[in-house]
Design a protein around this motif. Structure first.
Motif, PDB file in Angstrom:
ATOM      1  N   VAL A  27       0.843  -1.198   0.000  1.00 48.79           N
ATOM      2  CA  VAL A  27       0.000   0.000   0.000  1.00 48.79           C
ATOM      3  C   VAL A  27       0.878   1.247   0.000  1.00 48.79           C
ATOM      4  O   VAL A  27       0.596   2.233  -0.678  1.00 48.79           O
ATOM      5  CB  VAL A  27      -0.967   0.008   1.211  1.00 48.79           C
ATOM      6  N   ASP A  28       1.964   1.217   0.732  1.00 44.63           N
ATOM      7  CA  ASP A  28       2.895   2.346   0.851  1.00 44.63           C
ATOM      8  C   ASP A  28       3.812   2.353  -0.372  1.00 44.63           C
ATOM      9  O   ASP A  28       4.991   2.042  -0.302  1.00 44.63           O
ATOM     10  CB  ASP A  28       3.705   2.209   2.147  1.00 44.63           C
ATOM     11  N   THR A  29       3.276   2.748  -1.516  1.00 41.94           N
ATOM     12  CA  THR A  29       3.997   2.621  -2.782  1.00 41.94           C
ATOM     13  C   THR A  29       5.193   3.548  -2.913  1.00 41.94           C
ATOM     14  O   THR A  29       6.091   3.276  -3.708  1.00 41.94           O
ATOM     15  CB  THR A  29       3.044   2.838  -3.973  1.00 41.94           C
ATOM     16  N   ASP A  30       5.247   4.629  -2.131  1.00 38.29           N
ATOM     17  CA  ASP A  30       6.411   5.517  -2.202  1.00 38.29           C
ATOM     18  C   ASP A  30       7.450   5.199  -1.117  1.00 38.29           C
ATOM     19  O   ASP A  30       8.438   5.905  -0.971  1.00 38.29           O
ATOM     20  CB  ASP A  30       6.010   6.983  -2.144  1.00 38.29           C
ATOM     21  N   ASN A  31       7.196   4.132  -0.361  1.00 38.32           N
ATOM     22  CA  ASN A  31       8.119   3.659   0.676  1.00 38.32           C
ATOM     23  C   ASN A  31       8.463   4.719   1.722  1.00 38.32           C
ATOM     24  O   ASN A  31       9.573   4.747   2.251  1.00 38.32           O
ATOM     25  CB  ASN A  31       9.403   3.106   0.046  1.00 38.32           C
ATOM     26  N   SER A  32       7.473   5.544   2.067  1.00 40.94           N
ATOM     27  CA  SER A  32       7.692   6.616   3.045  1.00 40.94           C
ATOM     28  C   SER A  32       7.518   6.137   4.481  1.00 40.94           C
ATOM     29  O   SER A  32       7.849   6.854   5.411  1.00 40.94           O
ATOM     30  CB  SER A  32       6.724   7.767   2.776  1.00 40.94           C
ATOM     31  N   GLY A  33       6.969   4.953   4.642  1.00 38.27           N
ATOM     32  CA  GLY A  33       6.674   4.456   5.987  1.00 38.27           C
ATOM     33  C   GLY A  33       5.309   4.884   6.480  1.00 38.27           C
ATOM     34  O   GLY A  33       4.911   4.535   7.585  1.00 38.27           O
ATOM     35  N   THR A  34       4.608   5.639   5.662  1.00 35.67           N
ATOM     36  CA  THR A  34       3.234   6.042   5.966  1.00 35.67           C
ATOM     37  C   THR A  34       2.373   5.780   4.732  1.00 35.67           C
ATOM     38  O   THR A  34       2.897   5.601   3.623  1.00 35.67           O
ATOM     39  CB  THR A  34       3.140   7.542   6.334  1.00 35.67           C
ATOM     40  N   ILE A  35       1.081   5.773   4.938  1.00 34.49           N
ATOM     41  CA  ILE A  35       0.154   5.581   3.824  1.00 34.49           C
ATOM     42  C   ILE A  35      -0.579   6.891   3.601  1.00 34.49           C
ATOM     43  O   ILE A  35      -1.322   7.358   4.471  1.00 34.49           O
ATOM     44  CB  ILE A  35      -0.835   4.434   4.110  1.00 34.49           C
ATOM     45  N   SER A  36      -0.369   7.480   2.430  1.00 40.67           N
ATOM     46  CA  SER A  36      -1.039   8.735   2.083  1.00 40.67           C
ATOM     47  C   SER A  36      -2.479   8.442   1.660  1.00 40.67           C
ATOM     48  O   SER A  36      -2.846   7.291   1.382  1.00 40.67           O
ATOM     49  CB  SER A  36      -0.304   9.428   0.937  1.00 40.67           C
ATOM     50  N   GLU A  37      -3.260   9.496   1.586  1.00 38.48           N
ATOM     51  CA  GLU A  37      -4.647   9.331   1.132  1.00 38.48           C
ATOM     52  C   GLU A  37      -4.677   8.750  -0.281  1.00 38.48           C
ATOM     53  O   GLU A  37      -5.482   7.864  -0.580  1.00 38.48           O
ATOM     54  CB  GLU A  37      -5.378  10.675   1.161  1.00 38.48           C
ATOM     55  N   GLU A  38      -3.790   9.234  -1.145  1.00 39.61           N
ATOM     56  CA  GLU A  38      -3.739   8.731  -2.522  1.00 39.61           C
ATOM     57  C   GLU A  38      -3.397   7.239  -2.548  1.00 39.61           C
ATOM     58  O   GLU A  38      -4.038   6.457  -3.268  1.00 39.61           O
ATOM     59  CB  GLU A  38      -2.712   9.514  -3.333  1.00 39.61           C
ATOM     60  N   GLU A  39      -2.408   6.826  -1.763  1.00 35.23           N
ATOM     61  CA  GLU A  39      -2.039   5.408  -1.696  1.00 35.23           C
ATOM     62  C   GLU A  39      -3.197   4.572  -1.157  1.00 35.23           C
ATOM     63  O   GLU A  39      -3.465   3.467  -1.650  1.00 35.23           O
ATOM     64  CB  GLU A  39      -0.810   5.218  -0.807  1.00 35.23           C
ATOM     65  N   TRP A  40      -3.857   5.106  -0.133  1.00 38.17           N
ATOM     66  CA  TRP A  40      -4.992   4.421   0.480  1.00 38.17           C
ATOM     67  C   TRP A  40      -6.108   4.198  -0.539  1.00 38.17           C
ATOM     68  O   TRP A  40      -6.611   3.082  -0.681  1.00 38.17           O
ATOM     69  CB  TRP A  40      -5.476   5.260   1.665  1.00 38.17           C
ATOM     70  N   LEU A  41      -6.456   5.247  -1.269  1.00 37.82           N
ATOM     71  CA  LEU A  41      -7.523   5.138  -2.268  1.00 37.82           C
ATOM     72  C   LEU A  41      -7.113   4.233  -3.420  1.00 37.82           C
ATOM     73  O   LEU A  41      -7.931   3.439  -3.910  1.00 37.82           O
ATOM     74  CB  LEU A  41      -7.911   6.525  -2.779  1.00 37.82           C
ATOM     75  N   ASN A  42      -5.866   4.329  -3.846  1.00 38.75           N
ATOM     76  CA  ASN A  42      -5.383   3.447  -4.916  1.00 38.75           C
ATOM     77  C   ASN A  42      -5.444   1.985  -4.490  1.00 38.75           C
ATOM     78  O   ASN A  42      -5.802   1.114  -5.286  1.00 38.75           O
ATOM     79  CB  ASN A  42      -3.955   3.813  -5.319  1.00 38.75           C
ATOM     80  N   PHE A  43      -5.094   1.720  -3.229  1.00 38.47           N
ATOM     81  CA  PHE A  43      -5.156   0.347  -2.729  1.00 38.47           C
ATOM     82  C   PHE A  43      -6.577  -0.196  -2.805  1.00 38.47           C
ATOM     83  O   PHE A  43      -6.805  -1.286  -3.335  1.00 38.47           O
ATOM     84  CB  PHE A  43      -4.646   0.267  -1.289  1.00 38.47           C
ATOM     85  N   TRP A  44      -7.536   0.554  -2.278  1.00 37.14           N
ATOM     86  CA  TRP A  44      -8.918   0.065  -2.261  1.00 37.14           C
ATOM     87  C   TRP A  44      -9.494  -0.029  -3.663  1.00 37.14           C
ATOM     88  O   TRP A  44     -10.298  -0.923  -3.949  1.00 37.14           O
ATOM     89  CB  TRP A  44      -9.787   0.919  -1.339  1.00 37.14           C
ATOM     90  N   THR A  45      -9.071   0.843  -4.570  1.00 36.63           N
ATOM     91  CA  THR A  45      -9.492   0.733  -5.967  1.00 36.63           C
ATOM     92  C   THR A  45      -8.969  -0.568  -6.565  1.00 36.63           C
ATOM     93  O   THR A  45      -9.700  -1.280  -7.265  1.00 36.63           O
ATOM     94  CB  THR A  45      -8.990   1.944  -6.781  1.00 36.63           C
ATOM     95  N   SER A  46      -7.732  -0.892  -6.247  1.00 38.82           N
ATOM     96  CA  SER A  46      -7.144  -2.148  -6.701  1.00 38.82           C
ATOM     97  C   SER A  46      -7.885  -3.354  -6.130  1.00 38.82           C
ATOM     98  O   SER A  46      -8.134  -4.337  -6.831  1.00 38.82           O
ATOM     99  CB  SER A  46      -5.671  -2.190  -6.292  1.00 38.82           C
ATOM    100  N   VAL A  47      -8.235  -3.273  -4.851  1.00 33.35           N
ATOM    101  CA  VAL A  47      -8.992  -4.362  -4.212  1.00 33.35           C
ATOM    102  C   VAL A  47     -10.333  -4.547  -4.915  1.00 33.35           C
ATOM    103  O   VAL A  47     -10.747  -5.667  -5.218  1.00 33.35           O
ATOM    104  CB  VAL A  47      -9.190  -4.085  -2.705  1.00 33.35           C
ATOM    105  N   LEU A  48     -10.996  -3.450  -5.226  1.00 33.76           N
ATOM    106  CA  LEU A  48     -12.283  -3.511  -5.923  1.00 33.76           C
ATOM    107  C   LEU A  48     -12.111  -4.148  -7.301  1.00 33.76           C
ATOM    108  O   LEU A  48     -12.890  -5.028  -7.684  1.00 33.76           O
ATOM    109  CB  LEU A  48     -12.871  -2.104  -6.045  1.00 33.76           C
ATOM    110  N   ARG A  49     -11.096  -3.746  -8.004  1.00 34.20           N
ATOM    111  CA  ARG A  49     -10.837  -4.298  -9.349  1.00 34.20           C
ATOM    112  C   ARG A  49     -10.473  -5.778  -9.306  1.00 34.20           C
ATOM    113  O   ARG A  49     -10.660  -6.489 -10.293  1.00 34.20           O
ATOM    114  CB  ARG A  49      -9.723  -3.519 -10.034  1.00 34.20           C
ATOM    115  N   SER A  50      -9.936  -6.229  -8.173  1.00 33.39           N
ATOM    116  CA  SER A  50      -9.540  -7.637  -8.073  1.00 33.39           C
ATOM    117  C   SER A  50     -10.726  -8.563  -7.805  1.00 33.39           C
ATOM    118  O   SER A  50     -10.550  -9.775  -7.746  1.00 33.39           O
ATOM    119  CB  SER A  50      -8.482  -7.817  -6.988  1.00 33.39           C
ATOM    120  N   GLY A  51     -11.905  -7.983  -7.635  1.00 29.69           N
ATOM    121  CA  GLY A  51     -13.089  -8.823  -7.499  1.00 29.69           C
ATOM    122  C   GLY A  51     -13.836  -8.722  -6.193  1.00 29.69           C
ATOM    123  O   GLY A  51     -14.894  -9.317  -6.036  1.00 29.69           O
TER     124      GLY A  51
END
Length: 67
Positions: A27-51
């Motif tokens: 989820v932490d795609t920029d490896n910052s050690g935190t999850i940004s709002e953009e990363e969070w939303l991208n993760f859940w969008t990916s989860v939705l797309r996965s079925g």
């Protein structure tokens, strides 16, 4: 909290063997050690797309709010 929600969702799928740290890193795609709002939303969008359904995602996000 984030670890729990991600772990709970993945336990219901084929990814049960992945550990929580690896899930956080995915989820932490920029490896910052935190999850940004953009990363969070991208993760859940990916989860939705996965079925997963919007209801499953909503349940997991609501679970986070309770904790």
């Amino acid at each position: 909290m984030v670890f729990l929600a991600i772990s709970n969702l993945y336990r219901k799928s084929n990814f049960a063997k992945l550990n929580t740290e690896e899930l956080f890193k995915s989820v932490d795609t920029d490896n910052s050690g935190t999850i940004s709002e953009e990363e969070w939303l991208n993760f859940w969008t990916s989860v939705l797309r996965s079925g997963h359904t919007e209801e499953e995602i909503s349940d997991e996000v609501n679970y986070l709010k309770i904790k």
